[in-house]
Scaffold this motif. Structure first.
Motif, mmCIF file in Angstrom:
data_model
loop_
_atom_site.group_PDB
_atom_site.id
_atom_site.type_symbol
_atom_site.label_atom_id
_atom_site.label_comp_id
_atom_site.label_asym_id
_atom_site.label_seq_id
_atom_site.Cartn_x
_atom_site.Cartn_y
_atom_site.Cartn_z
ATOM 1 N N VAL A 103 0.839 -1.201 0.000
ATOM 2 C CA VAL A 103 0.000 0.000 0.000
ATOM 3 C C VAL A 103 0.873 1.250 0.000
ATOM 4 O O VAL A 103 0.628 2.203 -0.747
ATOM 5 C CB VAL A 103 -0.955 0.000 1.217
ATOM 6 C CG1 VAL A 103 -1.642 1.348 1.373
ATOM 7 C CG2 VAL A 103 -2.000 -1.110 1.076
ATOM 8 N N VAL A 119 -5.957 -8.115 4.301
ATOM 9 C CA VAL A 119 -5.864 -6.704 3.933
ATOM 10 C C VAL A 119 -6.593 -5.852 4.968
ATOM 11 O O VAL A 119 -6.080 -4.814 5.412
ATOM 12 C CB VAL A 119 -6.440 -6.464 2.526
ATOM 13 C CG1 VAL A 119 -6.547 -4.967 2.229
ATOM 14 C CG2 VAL A 119 -5.577 -7.148 1.470
ATOM 15 N N ARG A 207 -11.388 -1.930 -1.122
ATOM 16 C CA ARG A 207 -10.157 -1.314 -1.634
ATOM 17 C C ARG A 207 -9.585 -0.439 -0.532
ATOM 18 O O ARG A 207 -10.261 -0.164 0.474
ATOM 19 C CB ARG A 207 -10.430 -0.481 -2.882
ATOM 20 C CG ARG A 207 -11.336 0.715 -2.642
ATOM 21 C CD ARG A 207 -11.518 1.545 -3.908
ATOM 22 N NE ARG A 207 -12.462 2.635 -3.722
ATOM 23 C CZ ARG A 207 -12.151 3.837 -3.249
ATOM 24 N NH1 ARG A 207 -10.883 4.103 -2.898
ATOM 25 N NH2 ARG A 207 -13.048 4.786 -3.110
ATOM 26 N N ALA A 211 -4.804 4.746 -1.905
ATOM 27 C CA ALA A 211 -3.598 3.958 -2.181
ATOM 28 C C ALA A 211 -3.080 4.307 -3.572
ATOM 29 O O ALA A 211 -3.871 4.450 -4.507
ATOM 30 C CB ALA A 211 -3.907 2.466 -2.090
ATOM 31 N N THR A 215 -5.249 -2.190 -5.076
ATOM 32 C CA THR A 215 -5.473 -2.799 -3.759
ATOM 33 C C THR A 215 -6.837 -3.479 -3.665
ATOM 34 O O THR A 215 -7.399 -3.603 -2.582
ATOM 35 C CB THR A 215 -5.383 -1.749 -2.634
ATOM 36 O OG1 THR A 215 -6.402 -0.746 -2.847
ATOM 37 C CG2 THR A 215 -4.015 -1.086 -2.581
#
Length: 259
Positions: A103, A119, A207, A211, A215
């Motif tokens: 990230v 994540v 998401r 970022a 992602t």
């Protein structure tokens, strides 16, 4: 020219209940090779063998796959209970810092099922130990019987955030997906944007806000029939394009010369 490399995180596995191995599902590698047009490389889920810093230099992008062990609840500030199931602390030690580094760097990373949960936890979120035990929630677990086709069959709709990244990518406000997970997002992590929900409200697509790189992560298993499924194919194609772009950018950087 060689294709860019996608590191596919492995899972610890015992062959014949005795021989330790790092294993990865064939369909993950096929999706990366045939749909993302990248070279799949299985990554040992053990930071003692290959530190995250090395992985970031060796690979151009990362696929965080599903797996039977769950992220340990200590990683999101909760105590272990029987409902949390089994764990793989070595995979935790690779995947969570890897997500945060990707990230920060803008290096492409995509999470699937456990990877989706990794994540969220890496960004400070938490998980429910068992979705089906919550009032009003459906059983998202893999059917215990049947062929692979039956286990990975499409089972519910996912409503996508109107105008969001997934909506634009899929070209539809709703998509049909499979479902093979027990845990799910409890509290979204910092910068985690939920863009897809199952009919019972379970988060299905996320998401990372602001970022600099790819992602996108999903709670379902898009690697199944990825070349033909109208939902899986654009996801792996977009990931592959992001990996190709990262590799091209890396190759364009000037070489460092010693004095």
């Amino acid at each position: 020219m060689a294709r860019p490399v996608v590191g596919i995180i492995s899972n610890s596995f015992l062959i014949n209940d005795s021989y330790p191995a790092h294993a990865g599902g064939t369909m993950n590698s096929e999706a990366i090779a045939y749909v993302s047009d990248c070279a799949p490389m299985l990554v040992p889920a053990d930071p003692r063998l290959c530190p995250v810093e090395e992985l970031l230099e060796i690979c151009d992008g990362f696929l965080l796959t599903g797996g039977r062990p769950n992220v340990h609840p200590e990683e999101y500030g909760e105590e272990e209970t029987p409902a949390h199931g089994t764990f793989d602390r070595l995979r935790d030690a690779v995947a969570l810092p890897l997500v945060r580094a990707c990230v920060e760097r803008g290096q492409p990373v995509m999470g699937i099922c456990r990877g989706f949960q990794e994540v969220n936890v890496a960004m400070g979120g938490s998980l429910y130990p068992e979705i089906r035990d919550l009032p009003g929630r459906m059983n998202h677990r893999m059917p215990p019987e049947g062929t692979l086709e039956e286990k990975f069959a499409l089972r519910h709709r996912v409503r996508l955030l109107e105008g969001g990244v997934f909506h634009r990518l899929m070209g539809a406000p709703e998509v049909m997906t499979n479902t093979l997970h027990g845990q799910g997002i409890k509290h979204p992590g910092d910068r985690i944007v939920i863009e897809g929900w199952a009919p019972d409200g379970t988060p299905e697509a996320i998401r990372v806000k602001d970022a600099p790189g790819f992602t996108l992560s999903v709670q379902w298993h898009p690697e199944w029939d990825a070349a033909n499924d109208p939902v899986s194919r654009p996801l792996f194609q977009a990931f592959g394009q992001a990996v190709h772009d990262w590799a091209a950018q890396k190759q364009a950087l000037p070489l460092k010369c010693s004095a």
